[in-house]
Design a protein around this motif. Structure first.
Motif, PDB file in Angstrom:
ATOM      1  N   TYR A 167     -60.869 -30.356 -39.227  1.00  0.00           N
ATOM      2  CA  TYR A 167     -59.661 -30.818 -38.438  1.00  0.00           C
ATOM      3  C   TYR A 167     -59.936 -31.499 -37.278  1.00  0.00           C
TER       4      TYR A 167
ATOM      5  N   SER B 180     -57.651 -36.620 -42.196  1.00  0.00           N
ATOM      6  CA  SER B 180     -57.110 -36.679 -40.744  1.00  0.00           C
ATOM      7  C   SER B 180     -57.470 -37.995 -39.990  1.00  0.00           C
TER       8      SER B 180
ATOM      9  N   ALA C 179     -54.783 -32.351 -36.378  1.00  0.00           N
ATOM     10  CA  ALA C 179     -54.738 -33.029 -37.849  1.00  0.00           C
ATOM     11  C   ALA C 179     -55.654 -32.670 -38.630  1.00  0.00           C
TER      12      ALA C 179
END
Length: 278
Positions: A15, A36, A55
């Motif tokens: 992430y 992401s 994200a």
């Protein structure tokens, strides 16, 4: 852009995390075949507004491992809860695209008190929606397995034409969902779990969403026609709709500067203590 890694139910999740840890969190959920990295150009604007942008690569996409269970619509909704629990985050602003919208908006309907605001793109919650041609193929046994295994160079060429402005780094990351039979099966399981009838009990829940809502759509989106954004506003009458005339399905990559302006305006109207960063 460097990704961090954490573990959710024994599986690795990659992430991106940008902004001050104490800033109000914004969760960004991508769709198919994205990762992401699709948010890369927009994250600085979110940070400058005084928010923390988080994200993930959804399980099975990018550098995240697939879940232990089948990669269904419902499993991804459960993943959101578990991911936020690991990060010890309770309330969020939510930005979504494509499948991230279907997953994220259902989650928001089930957890309305946890969602401070919504920015939605290239999604629909309409019971009148019919899956586009490629989705119908993915949902069909044998046909889906055949077409999703297309040649890498052909896929790259098609993506460059479909997504103006996409970088080679983004393309390489997006291709991860296609790279093996196991990863391709993640996508097929997701599409085959996507029965529109599952949205029936969410129609009334959606009507009770009282948080600020912004909808961004591309006028040339051939997967989710812009008309569905207006259908959504028939139910969520306070939603603000922005239509980008020269954009298609992937508005966040095609017109990042314009979308960044919309995001800044959205957060300017909903400042919960975030401090703008010059």
């Amino acid at each position: 852009m460097e990704k961090k890694v954490l573990t959710v139910q024994g599986k690795r999740v990659a992430y991106i995390d940008v902004g001050e840890p104490s800033a109000p969190p914004v969760l960004l959920l991508h769709g198919f075949p994205e990762t992401s990295l699709m948010w890369e150009a927009l994250l600085p604007a979110i940070r400058r507004c005084g928010y923390r942008a988080i994200a993930p690569d959804l399980p099975g996409f990018g550098q995240s491992e697939r879940m232990r269970e089948a990669s269904t619509w419902e499993s991804y909704m459960d993943f959101i809860t578990r991911f936020l629990d690991v990060l010890q985050i309770k309330d969020i602003h939510l930005i979504v695209h494509d499948w991230g919208g279907l997953i994220g908006l259902r989650w928001a309907c089930d957890h309305p008190v946890r969602v401070k605001s919504l920015i939605l793109s290239s999604f629909t919650f309409s019971l009148d929606y019919e899956w586009h041609e490629l989705a119908q193929v993915f949902r069909t046994p044998q046909k889906g397995e055949t077409i999703i295994a297309e040649n890498r160079e052909h896929w790259l060429e098609r993506m460059r034409m479909l997504i103006p402005g996409i970088t080679q780094e983004q393309l390489n990351d997006f291709y991860c969902i296609y790279k093996s039979p196991e990863s391709r099966n993640v996508a097929l399981e997701l599409y085959r779990s996507g029965d529109i009838e599952k949205l029936v009990p969410y129609q009334e829940k959606m009507n009770r969403l009282g948080c600020p809502v912004t909808v961004v759509c591309g006028e040339k989106d051939k997967y989710v026609p812009v008309s569905f954004a207006h259908t959504f506003r028939d139910r969520i009458t306070h939603a603000k709709i922005y239509t980008l005339p020269d954009a298609g399905h992937f508005v966040y990559i095609e017109q990042p500067e314009k979308v960044a302006e919309i995001i800044v305006e959205h957060f300017d109207h909903h400042n919960e203590g975030g401090t703008s960063i010059e």
